[in-house]
Design a protein around this motif. Structure first.
Motif, short mmCIF file in Angstrom:
data_model
loop_
_atom_site.label_atom_id
_atom_site.label_comp_id
_atom_site.label_asym_id
_atom_site.label_seq_id
_atom_site.Cartn_x
_atom_site.Cartn_y
_atom_site.Cartn_z
N GLY A 440 0.81 -1.21 0.00
CA GLY A 440 0.00 0.00 0.00
C GLY A 440 0.84 1.26 0.00
N THR A 444 -1.70 6.04 3.90
CA THR A 444 -3.08 5.63 3.71
C THR A 444 -3.48 4.62 4.77
OG1 THR A 444 -2.52 3.80 2.24
CG2 THR A 444 -2.85 5.97 1.23
N ARG A 445 -4.81 4.45 4.95
CA ARG A 445 -5.31 3.48 5.91
C ARG A 445 -4.97 2.06 5.48
NH1 ARG A 445 -8.22 2.77 10.23
NH2 ARG A 445 -9.78 1.12 10.44
N PHE A 446 -4.95 1.79 4.18
CA PHE A 446 -4.60 0.45 3.71
C PHE A 446 -3.17 0.10 4.08
CE2 PHE A 446 -3.01 -2.58 0.58
CZ PHE A 446 -3.98 -3.57 0.64
N TYR A 447 -2.26 1.07 3.96
CA TYR A 447 -0.86 0.84 4.33
C TYR A 447 -0.76 0.46 5.80
CZ TYR A 447 4.11 1.80 5.16
OH TYR A 447 5.43 1.72 5.51
N ASN A 508 -9.37 3.25 1.78
CA ASN A 508 -8.62 4.50 1.82
C ASN A 508 -9.52 5.72 1.97
OD1 ASN A 508 -6.08 3.36 1.67
ND2 ASN A 508 -6.05 3.36 -0.57
N ASN A 509 -10.72 5.69 1.38
CA ASN A 509 -11.59 6.87 1.50
C ASN A 509 -12.56 6.77 2.67
OD1 ASN A 509 -13.83 5.29 0.72
ND2 ASN A 509 -13.53 5.78 -1.45
#
Length: 533
Positions: A440, A444-447, A508-509
């Motif tokens: 990711g 970001t939140r995914f990372y 992410n959003n």
């Protein structure tokens, strides 16, 4: 009439006498002597002379049945999840041939193992055995991934004047799960590898060994987030546009057969027990650039240099007959850089993939790669791992015994390796920012929640009870607990949210909030009946 009868009888007697005399003059052909199998006592019980030779041979073997149970909380569609039990039947044949020579004993030893295993859980199929060609998986709708026929040349070596050549156990190993049924604790246990070694003995049980060993059986995949034409590749920055890096190329991460592993061991064997210190080097290498460099790009391609991984290990075995005859304690610890299979961190789940699951329906996968490729420099960054194990064997009586064992280990990736991979993802675009191997984009939140290249730990504890009602017959049961976890942070719970890794945009959003986890665990039990002969 009487005269005629007497004449006939006399004639018959005369002919008989003459015939007997001629027969006595003929040569007599004696029967060939029968060469019975002779017992050979020079090398211990069970050896006999191979007829017509001065070589002694011992034939032995084993038959085994096992059944196992592993808890499962997952029955995801399109996978092997859902099994809770498994079974296997196995055989072993040993041939041990020895000849006394002017240089000492000349020995050849051969061991063939074969078996049939079923069930994804419990006994489980082995991806590692399939990977290295020791097992053949079923292809049926209900048997694919659940049925394996295994054939393995476990041993085939020659020993002579201190030399060992052939297929044998690695000289790096020490404890090698000696007291366990399943072999589930952490620690190196490479029972079948190709090697050429020399052992020097110094007296009083002290010996030193230098061994050149096959590296294939110690490899874990170099981290690669995606594939091109079924070849795993790692993205690297090789071009610049007005000073900004552009990810335009990838390195083929498949390792080539180059240098062997070099293993050294110093060992002491005495009445009180054994001690060993061992060390190994292990080359990590990759291929060249996988794709062509764009025309007109400001190219700065750095060839990926090979690096030498290494590992060290110390082990101690202490016999404790003062507790009970046959009792013994093992203690062992190992540390490695780019040599995870030498520390045995993935001993239970194996390393047939860069992120195999230890637990069925596992919440997140551990990554076992020995190294990553820095996407900026194009060079290898090794991972670090360590393991520690303790195991105690106790005889309650001559017929009943138990083993108690536990282990702990950790694996960490190179400093900044995960962040560097994430930066490469940002340069690569959307094709590399989703999926279970995706790191990711940093920030970001995914990372924050992705499982790729997360530092992990593993803990195992268990015990067994074995009954030997007669010599060479074992009937036993073993239970153990395995826990894996993150050293820091949280990850997406792949079991509760199986499609979350492909929903990266929603994560992410903020439109999708996945379930997360920090650790996972499982309990297992295995039953065995084994007859050695």
């Amino acid at each position: 009439m009487k005269l005629l009868k007497s004449s006939l009888l006399g004639s018959a007697a005369a002919f008989a006498a003459v015939g007997a005399a001629h027969a006595a003059d003929l040569p007599v052909k004696k029967a060939a002597p029968i060469e019975y199998v002779r017992v050979c006592s020079a090398f211990g019980a069970g050896f006999f002379y191979i007829p017509g030779t001065d070589t002694c041979l011992r034939i032995s073997g084993r038959a085994r049945f096992e059944g196992g149970y592993m808890t499962s909380n997952s029955r995801q569609a399109g996978s092997n999840a859902g099994d809770t039990s498994g079974y296997q039947g196995r055989l072993r044949i040993n041939l041990d041939a020895r000849t006394q020579t002017a240089y000492g004993t000349l020995r050849a030893f051969v061991r063939l193992d074969a078996g049939a295993r079923t069930g994804y859980s419990g006994i489980g199929t082995s991806g590692t055995q399939v990977r290295i060609g020791q097992a053949f998986a079923g292809t049926g709708v209900d048997s694919a991934g659940r049925d394996i026929q295994q054939v393995n040349v476990d041993k085939a070596f020659i020993q002579f004047a201190g030399l060992t050549a052939g297929r044998a156990s690695s000289f790096f190993d020490f404890y090698a799960h000696d007291f366990e049924i399943t072999g589930n604790t952490l620690g190196s246990d490479n029972a079948s590898t190709n090697l050429f070694a020399y052992t020097a003995t110094f007296g009083n049980g002290l010996s030193a060994t230098l061994s050149v060993e096959d590296p294939v059986f110690r490899r874990t995949p170099i981290f690669a987030p995606y594939s091109v034409n079924n070849s795993p590749v790692a993205p690297v920055v090789v071009a610049y546009n007005r000073g900004a890096p552009i990810l335009v190329n990838s390195i083929d991460t498949v390792q080539r057969e180059r240098l062997p592993d070099f293993v050294g061991a110093l060992r002491l064997d005495q009445a009180w027990g054994s001690a060993q210190i061992s060390a190994a080097t292990h080359e990590l290498n990759v291929g060249n650039i996988q794709t062509a460099v764009p025309a007109g790009a400001n190219v700065n391609v750095a060839h990926t240099n090979s690096v030498q991984g290494w590992a060290v290990q110390g082990g101690l075995k202490v016999n404790t007959p003062f507790v009970a005859p046959g009792d013994a304690l093992y203690l062992q610890g190992a540390y490695g850089e780019g040599a995870q299979l030498y520390t045995g961190y993935s001993a239970f789940s194996g390393s047939y993939a860069q992120n195999p699951s230890t637990i069925q329906g596992q919440k997140f996968s551990q990554f076992f790669s020995d190294a990553t490729i820095n996407p900026v420099t194009g060079q290898l960054q090794t991972s670090q791992s360590f393991t520690a194990v303790a195991s105690y064997l106790h005889y309650w009586s001559p017929e009943w015994r138990s083993a108690f064992f536990g282990s702990y280990g950790e694996q960490s990736f190179g400093r900044g390796a995960r962040f560097a991979q994430g930066a490469a993802y940002a340069a690569a675009g959307s094709s590399l920012i989703s999926g279970p191997n995706a790191v990711g984009v940093p920030g970001t939140r995914f990372y924050q929640l992705s499982q790729a290249l997360r530092d992990t730990y593993q803990f195992v504890a268990g015990a067994s009870l074995i009954w030997s009602p007669v010599k060479d017959l074992d009937i036993g049961v073993e239970g153990f607990y395995t826990q894996i976890g993150l050293k820091s942070g949280r990850v997406i719970d792949a079991d509760k949210n199986p499609g979350a890794y492909n929903a990266v945009a929603s994560i992410n959003n903020g439109t999708f909030v996945p379930r997360t986890a920090t650790q996972d665990s499982v309990s297992q039990i295995r039953f065995r009946v084994q007859r050695d002969f």
